[in-house]
Design a protein around this motif. Structure first.
Motif, short mmCIF file in Angstrom:
data_model
loop_
_atom_site.label_atom_id
_atom_site.label_comp_id
_atom_site.label_asym_id
_atom_site.label_seq_id
_atom_site.Cartn_x
_atom_site.Cartn_y
_atom_site.Cartn_z
N ALA A 1 -1.20 -4.70 -5.92
CA ALA A 1 -1.06 -5.20 -4.60
C ALA A 1 0.20 -5.32 -4.08
O ALA A 1 0.67 -5.27 -2.86
CB ALA A 1 -1.91 -6.55 -4.23
N GLN B 1 -3.57 -3.24 0.70
CA GLN B 1 -4.73 -4.03 0.06
C GLN B 1 -5.90 -3.08 0.01
O GLN B 1 -6.37 -2.90 -1.09
CB GLN B 1 -5.15 -5.27 1.12
N MET C 1 -5.30 -0.52 -2.64
CA MET C 1 -5.40 -1.28 -4.08
C MET C 1 -6.82 -1.40 -4.64
O MET C 1 -6.99 -0.85 -5.57
CB MET C 1 -4.60 -2.62 -3.99
N ARG C 2 -7.53 -1.61 -3.47
CA ARG C 2 -9.05 -1.80 -3.95
C ARG C 2 -9.57 -0.51 -4.32
O ARG C 2 -10.36 -0.63 -5.32
CB ARG C 2 -9.83 -2.52 -3.00
#
Length: 264
Positions: free
Chosen positions: A144, A149, A152-153
């Motif tokens: 992260a 965000q 990253m997920r």
């Protein structure tokens, strides 16, 4: 297999990892790396640390085979603590840390570079967390710090990797250079940093860490709890076994395709 420290330039300490064949570190390797980075940062002559690796890639995470040989949980606990120590050592190093990333940077490698102050990468460098394919969790805290965000997920859930060029576009990689130029490019940045006053650099590192919006120590430790839970429940073993079978099928298919191409 070793973690070595050298002084390539005045004010610059280079900590180099070499654990053939893929720089997957055993438990003791993580602790050795942590000790080397902390020692380099404590040296009053050091103003910047370059973290690098010899071989095919920067870091392939923990030594899974070491954990598989352990009938209990001591290797898992050791790896958890070792990774925590190594990541913390990079983050807490008294002077800036420049990561020189070649080839693959996976799993624990993300923990190291995510906590570094700057990253220089070779054109062939790839970054990712294949944790879900390995029955593990962790280092989303550090990924992260490299990408936004939602990316990253997506990377975390799919176990996909990002290239050095992609991370450069997101601003987390300072420079992308040909593999042969990687060490010199990292040293060039380290030399520029090392020209600053040593005491002021230490103040700057402490100040920047102090205003971080996320406590990386607490955040990563929280993630590790789920890794341990997955192992205690037997889930991790089932996932690793399934991944191993799928990888074997893929290797056989690739080999068959290559042989078929050769006969054509």
């Amino acid at each position: 297999m070793s973690v070595s420290t050298s002084t390539p330039d005045k004010g610059v300490a280079a900590v180099t990892v070499d654990f053939p064949p893929v720089n997957a570190l055993p438990v003791q390797g993580w602790f050795d790396l942590a000790a080397a980075v902390r020692a380099a940062g404590r040296d009053p002559e050091t103003r910047c640390v370059v973290l690098a690796a010899d071989g095919r890639g920067f870091n392939a995470g923990v030594d899974i085979k070491e954990m598989q040989r352990d009938s209990g949980h001591s290797a898992l606990i050791g790896a958890n603590r070792g990774c925590y120590e190594a990541f913390s050592a990079v983050y807490e190093c008294e002077v800036p840390v420049v990561a020189a990333v070649n080839g693959f940077c996976l799993g624990g490698g993300i923990g190291l570079v995510g906590n570094a102050d700057a990253i220089v990468a070779s054109e062939d460098a790839t970054f990712g967390l294949p944790e879900l394919d390995r029955g593990a969790l962790g280092a989303a805290t550090h990924l992260a710090r490299l990408v936004p965000q939602h990316l990253m997920r997506a990377l975390y859930y799919t176990s996909r990797t990002a290239t050095a060029a992609e991370l450069h576009a997101h601003g987390s990689v300072w420079r992308v250079v040909p593999p042969a130029e990687l060490r010199e490019a990292a040293l060039e940045l380290a030399r520029e940093i090392a020209q600053k006053d040593g005491t002021l650099l230490r103040f700057a590192k402490a100040a920047i860490n102090g205003i971080d919006p996320v406590d990386v120590h607490r955040s990563y430790r929280f993630e590790q709890g789920f890794t341990f839970e997955a192992n205690l429940s037997g889930l991790a073993d089932r996932v690793r076994e399934g991944f191993g079978q799928e990888s074997g099928k893929e290797e056989k298919a690739a080999k068959a395709a290559k042989e078929e191409k050769g006969r054509a």
